[in-house]
Scaffold this motif. Structure first.
Motif, PDB file in Angstrom:
ATOM      1  N   GLU A 164       0.844  -1.204   0.000  1.00  0.00           N
ATOM      2  CA  GLU A 164       0.000   0.000   0.000  1.00  0.00           C
ATOM      3  C   GLU A 164       0.877   1.251   0.000  1.00  0.00           C
ATOM      4  N   LEU A 165       1.378   1.619  -1.187  1.00  0.00           N
ATOM      5  CA  LEU A 165       2.178   2.824  -1.350  1.00  0.00           C
ATOM      6  C   LEU A 165       1.662   3.591  -2.559  1.00  0.00           C
ATOM      7  N   SER A 166       1.896   4.883  -2.574  1.00  0.00           N
ATOM      8  CA  SER A 166       1.489   5.702  -3.710  1.00  0.00           C
ATOM      9  C   SER A 166       2.093   5.163  -5.001  1.00  0.00           C
ATOM     10  N   GLY A 167       1.297   5.162  -6.064  1.00  0.00           N
ATOM     11  CA  GLY A 167       1.777   4.657  -7.347  1.00  0.00           C
ATOM     12  C   GLY A 167       2.211   5.729  -8.317  1.00  0.00           C
ATOM     13  N   ILE A 168       2.301   6.974  -7.862  1.00  0.00           N
ATOM     14  CA  ILE A 168       2.593   8.088  -8.762  1.00  0.00           C
ATOM     15  C   ILE A 168       3.943   7.937  -9.447  1.00  0.00           C
TER      16      ILE A 168
ATOM     17  N   ARG B   4       9.666   3.166  -7.841  1.00  0.00           N
ATOM     18  CA  ARG B   4       9.770   4.174  -6.776  1.00  0.00           C
ATOM     19  C   ARG B   4       8.416   4.467  -6.133  1.00  0.00           C
ATOM     20  N   PRO B   5       7.646   3.463  -5.771  1.00  0.00           N
ATOM     21  CA  PRO B   5       6.336   3.732  -5.167  1.00  0.00           C
ATOM     22  C   PRO B   5       6.472   4.493  -3.854  1.00  0.00           C
ATOM     23  N   GLY B   6       5.709   5.561  -3.726  1.00  0.00           N
ATOM     24  CA  GLY B   6       5.688   6.327  -2.486  1.00  0.00           C
ATOM     25  C   GLY B   6       6.839   7.284  -2.282  1.00  0.00           C
ATOM     26  N   ILE B   7       7.867   7.222  -3.114  1.00  0.00           N
ATOM     27  CA  ILE B   7       9.067   8.025  -2.881  1.00  0.00           C
ATOM     28  C   ILE B   7       8.839   9.459  -3.362  1.00  0.00           C
ATOM     29  N   VAL B   8       8.868  10.385  -2.405  1.00  0.00           N
ATOM     30  CA  VAL B   8       8.651  11.798  -2.684  1.00  0.00           C
ATOM     31  C   VAL B   8       9.986  12.538  -2.779  1.00  0.00           C
ATOM     32  N   HIS B   9      10.940  12.150  -1.942  1.00  0.00           N
ATOM     33  CA  HIS B   9      12.292  12.714  -1.972  1.00  0.00           C
ATOM     34  C   HIS B   9      13.258  11.602  -1.600  1.00  0.00           C
TER      35      HIS B   9
ATOM     36  N   VAL C 136      10.226  10.983   4.499  1.00  0.00           N
ATOM     37  CA  VAL C 136       8.787  10.761   4.519  1.00  0.00           C
ATOM     38  C   VAL C 136       8.391  10.090   3.211  1.00  0.00           C
ATOM     39  N   VAL C 137       7.499   9.103   3.308  1.00  0.00           N
ATOM     40  CA  VAL C 137       7.042   8.321   2.160  1.00  0.00           C
ATOM     41  C   VAL C 137       5.523   8.364   2.135  1.00  0.00           C
TER      42      VAL C 137
END
Length: 305
Positions: A121-125, A130-135, A146-147
């Motif tokens: 359950e991680l963001s798929g963007i 790199r699911p969920g990886i913002v930085h 933060v993920v």
């Protein structure tokens, strides 16, 4: 086997062949040298040599195998979780851990660990790698990250980072005694003109980059700093501190020769992160305690100063 062909320009005159190939393929210099050793790089239809210097107008042909398609699978790897809810998870990334799968590091990454812990359950963007990886943090930089678990959380966090309203503060041990108590480094960062795998301060084509710092403690030949990122360019703190001639201790890319410190990689730690929760709107402040190796480096200079 794929093949690419380029023609050198006046700007390429005098550049080593291995450096040129690495830059043009966006690969490491070691990988480029391996291609040359295998006879897969030709200059003007002649077998290339890694140390040959290019001239204007030469034809360079490279044959190479396309990279394998990467995927990320859940792996039961321990995580140091600092905060978690249904929308986000904040972790203290271990030094030596790569953030997401890449050639040479297909598994054992933070993403593999997060997929297992979060049940996928991680963001798929950012796709399957790199699911969920913002930085991101460099492999040998430890600390708070933060993920995003959901797409709305991902978009909210990304917007804060882009608007410079999310604040990331790092601890760094650097060479030299910095005279100022605090300061700001404003210098654009881009790819190194001769070494594709490195970044550099460059006023031609570089992107705006700003790092604020203040002194936490001086130890004679070393200074312990807190650095706050206003922008988030690749290797920003390491490049900026090297630019002002105070490189991070043990930095294998931008620093001086390796010192006898009890740590693998640069003495750099992502200490804290301030942001607004992307769903609840609650102000968040999360700190990551430094690992034992960072503390051991401080103890070493306290003892020897």
């Amino acid at each position: 086997m794929e093949q690419k062909t380029w023609q050198s320009t006046p700007a390429d005159e005098g550049v080593r062949l291995d450096v040129y190939v690495a830059r043009m393929l966006s690969v490491s210099r070691t990988y480029a040298q391996d291609l040359i050793k295998k006879g897969l790089v030709r200059v003007q239809d002649n077998m290339g040599k890694a140390n040959c210097r290019l001239e204007d107008g030469q034809c360079i042909t490279v044959s190479f195998s396309p990279p394998a398609v990467l995927s990320a699978e859940p792996e039961n790897i321990p995580l140091h979780i600092l905060y978690e809810d249904a929308h986000i998870i904040v972790v203290n990334k271990a030094r030596g851990m790569v953030v997401h799968p890449a050639p040479g590091n297909p598994s054992g990454t933070l993403v593999n660990a997060l997929l297992y812990h979060c049940g996928g359950e991680l963001s798929g963007i950012n796709g399957v790698i790199r699911p969920g990886i913002v930085h991101r943090l460099d492999k040998d930089t430890s600390g708070v990250m933060v993920v995003a678990k959901t797409d709305p959380a991902h978009r909210g966090l990304a917007a804060q980072i882009k608007a410079h309203t999310a604040h990331r503060t790092y601890w760094a041990l650097v060479h030299g005694n910095i005279a100022e108590e605090r300061g700001t480094i404003e210098a654009p960062i881009g790819r190194h003109p001769k070494d594709r795998i490195k970044m550099a301060v460059t006023f031609k084509g570089g992107r705006e980059a700003t790092t604020h710092f203040h002194v936490l403690q001086r130890y004679g030949e070393y200074t312990w700093l807190a650095c706050r990122l206003e922008t988030g360019r690749t290797h920003q703190i390491r490049v900026h501190l090297a630019y002002i001639r105070h490189p991070v201790v043990n930095d294998p890319v931008y620093g001086y020769k390796r010192d006898d410190f009890p740590i693998q990689g640069q003495v750099l730690h992502s200490r804290c992160l301030d942001f607004v929760h992307p769903v609840t709107g609650e102000p968040m402040h999360v700190e990551a305690p430094p690992a034992a190796d960072f503390s051991a480096c401080l103890e070493r200079i306290r003892t020897h100063s």
